[in-house]
Design a protein around this motif. Structure first.
Motif, mmCIF file in Angstrom:
data_model
loop_
_atom_site.group_PDB
_atom_site.id
_atom_site.type_symbol
_atom_site.label_atom_id
_atom_site.label_comp_id
_atom_site.label_asym_id
_atom_site.label_seq_id
_atom_site.Cartn_x
_atom_site.Cartn_y
_atom_site.Cartn_z
ATOM 1 N N GLU A 164 -7.015 -10.813 30.040
ATOM 2 C CA GLU A 164 -6.130 -9.698 29.738
ATOM 3 C C GLU A 164 -4.868 -9.831 30.582
ATOM 4 O OE1 GLU A 164 -8.288 -6.170 30.627
ATOM 5 O OE2 GLU A 164 -9.523 -6.257 28.819
ATOM 6 N N GLU A 181 -1.238 -7.883 31.336
ATOM 7 C CA GLU A 181 -0.401 -6.707 31.141
ATOM 8 C C GLU A 181 1.056 -7.076 31.404
ATOM 9 O OE1 GLU A 181 -1.607 -3.224 33.213
ATOM 10 O OE2 GLU A 181 -3.686 -3.335 32.529
ATOM 11 N N GLU A 234 -0.637 -4.722 26.565
ATOM 12 C CA GLU A 234 -1.778 -5.533 26.990
ATOM 13 C C GLU A 234 -2.016 -6.643 25.980
ATOM 14 O OE1 GLU A 234 -6.317 -4.593 26.843
ATOM 15 O OE2 GLU A 234 -5.574 -3.873 28.796
#
Length: 429
Positions: free
Chosen positions: A340, A342, A351
């Protein structure tokens, strides 16, 4: 083990010529062209793997890769199929992947697997990664109910990471370590004496180093482009959090009593903000990150631009810069085997999700109800959920298309999430 770059001097031009005759090369014969294997690589390969059989060459970027079978004594004496990576310019060896059986794993790795959360999964394959200048890593590929994971272990059984399986075509090319500067090496030696480096990634924002310290604790260090240390991140179990930290969380608006569950906990030691704990919390109302000082002062966590987790792989970085120009990488994390990332882009925090091969899976970000297209809200009013109210919405981009993910509730603890295209087509409940 670490191989020296003097291997080219071990063989003369005659040996190179003999090797070139014996190798079947996908990418052409020896030469200096961009899609050919250099004489330096051929000499290095013969020095490391004399008598190798079924050799097949290909060039991948700056590397020449030999796929072959070898029954020699190197790499724990394992006779097996291998893939060896060499820098095509000077012939320097970088990495060898070896197929091994599960029973050939170190006892510490087998014990760690048997005691871990994937112990009841079926083992598909096992690979050994022998790399220049860093720890040998063992990769155990497991499968259950159609889901596949790759588990990376150090030789003494430390689970380095677990990622979603990248597929049969994945070749570990992005797991070749960079070479840290002398300054970074000196910092690690002084701050973590006896540490073993397991990975080094040098990217645009700086250099990320993963290591296992003398106490067998895995840590991630990040250095800026001038090689100055910025932070060390250490994953913690709930039981490892100080009492002052858990007490502050339990007394906050994000406690378990108020519906929040601890998903991840990390200790951050930083050059700019001192030491703090970051807790990632999940709830039906949404996820939140909080920052807690060792003294128990709690606040919402706001990542610094270019701060923790800013170093991402080259392929991921290139994807972000191409598809989200001007974006700032705020942080990265691993969740259920996916990466992930961001970012802040066009004034929004977004995201991005990537699989174990670094392939983009989706991008999502929160949108306000008034930002929903009229076609979306009209489709909901015409659906079976017309009596439900909109509780929240995200916009989702994927390789297969885009949609709005709209959360609905009816006030009687009934909730539903609809996927609706911008044109008003309901794709999925």
């Amino acid at each position: 083990m670490k191989l020296k770059r003097i291997v080219w001097n071990m063989l003369g031009a005659a040996a190179v010529g003999l090797l070139a005759v014996g190798c079947e090369k996908e990418s052409g014969s020896q030469g200096s062209g961009p899609d050919r294997v250099s004489p330096a690589v051929l000499a290095a390969f013969e020095a490391l793997y004399p008598g190798a059989e079924q050799v097949r060459w290909e060039v991948k970027g700056d590397y020449a890769v030999a796929n072959f079978y070898w029954s020699g004594v190197r790499a724990a004496g394992v006779a097996a199929n291998r893939a060896a990576w060499f820098e095509n310019g000077d012939g320097a060896w970088s990495m060898t992947e070896t197929d091994i059986r599960f029973d050939q794993l170190p006892e510490a790795v087998k014990r760690a697997f048997a005691e871990g959360e994937y112990a009841d999964w079926r083992v598909d394959e096992v690979d050994m990664l022998d790399r220049d200048g860093v720890e040998v890593i063992y990769v155990v590929e497991v499968e259950r109910d159609g889901r596949e994971m790759d588990l990376y272990y150090s030789a003494d059984g430390v689970l380095v990471k677990s990622v979603a399986d990248a597929g049969d075509d994945y070749d570990y090319g992005d797991f070749i370590p960079s070479r840290p500067s002398d300054g970074i090496g000196d910092f690690i030696a002084s701050r973590y004496p006896g540490a073993r480096v397991i990975d080094v990634d040098a990217e645009y924002e700086g250099t990320e180093v993963e290591l296992i310290d003398a106490d067998r604790v895995k840590r991630e260090l990040f250095f800026d482009r001038s090689d100055a240390w910025q932070y060390t991140k250490t994953e913690l179990r709930r039981s490892e959090l100080p009492q002052a930290v858990t007490a502050a969380w339990e007394a906050s608006d994000y406690s378990e009593a108020k519906g929040y569950r601890l998903d991840d906990a990390d200790l951050y030691e930083t050059a700019s903000e001192g030491t703090f704990y970051r807790l990632e919390l999940e709830s039906r109302r949404g996820d939140v990150k909080v920052k807690v000082t060792p003294e128990g002062e709690l606040s919402l966590y706001t990542p610094q631009e270019g701060g923790d987790g800013a170093a991402v792989g080259a392929d991921v970085e290139a994807f972000i810069r191409t598809n989200y120009p001007g974006a700032v990488v705020l942080e990265k994390d691993s969740d259920d085997g996916f990466l992930e990332v961001e970012i802040r882009h066009d004034g929004r925090e977004k995201e991005l999700l990537f699989n174990g091969a670094g392939e983009w899976v989706k991008t999502s970000w929160e949108v306000r109800v008034r930002e929903l297209p009229a076609a979306v809200t009209d489709a909901i009013r015409r659906s079976d959920y017309a009596a439900f109210g909109i509780d929240g919405a995200d916009f989702v981009e994927t390789p297969d298309g885009d949609w709005y993910e709209v959360e609905l509730e009816d006030g009687r603890d009934r909730e539903v999430t609809l996927r609706v295209t911008a044109e008003g087509a309901i794709l999925k409940r």
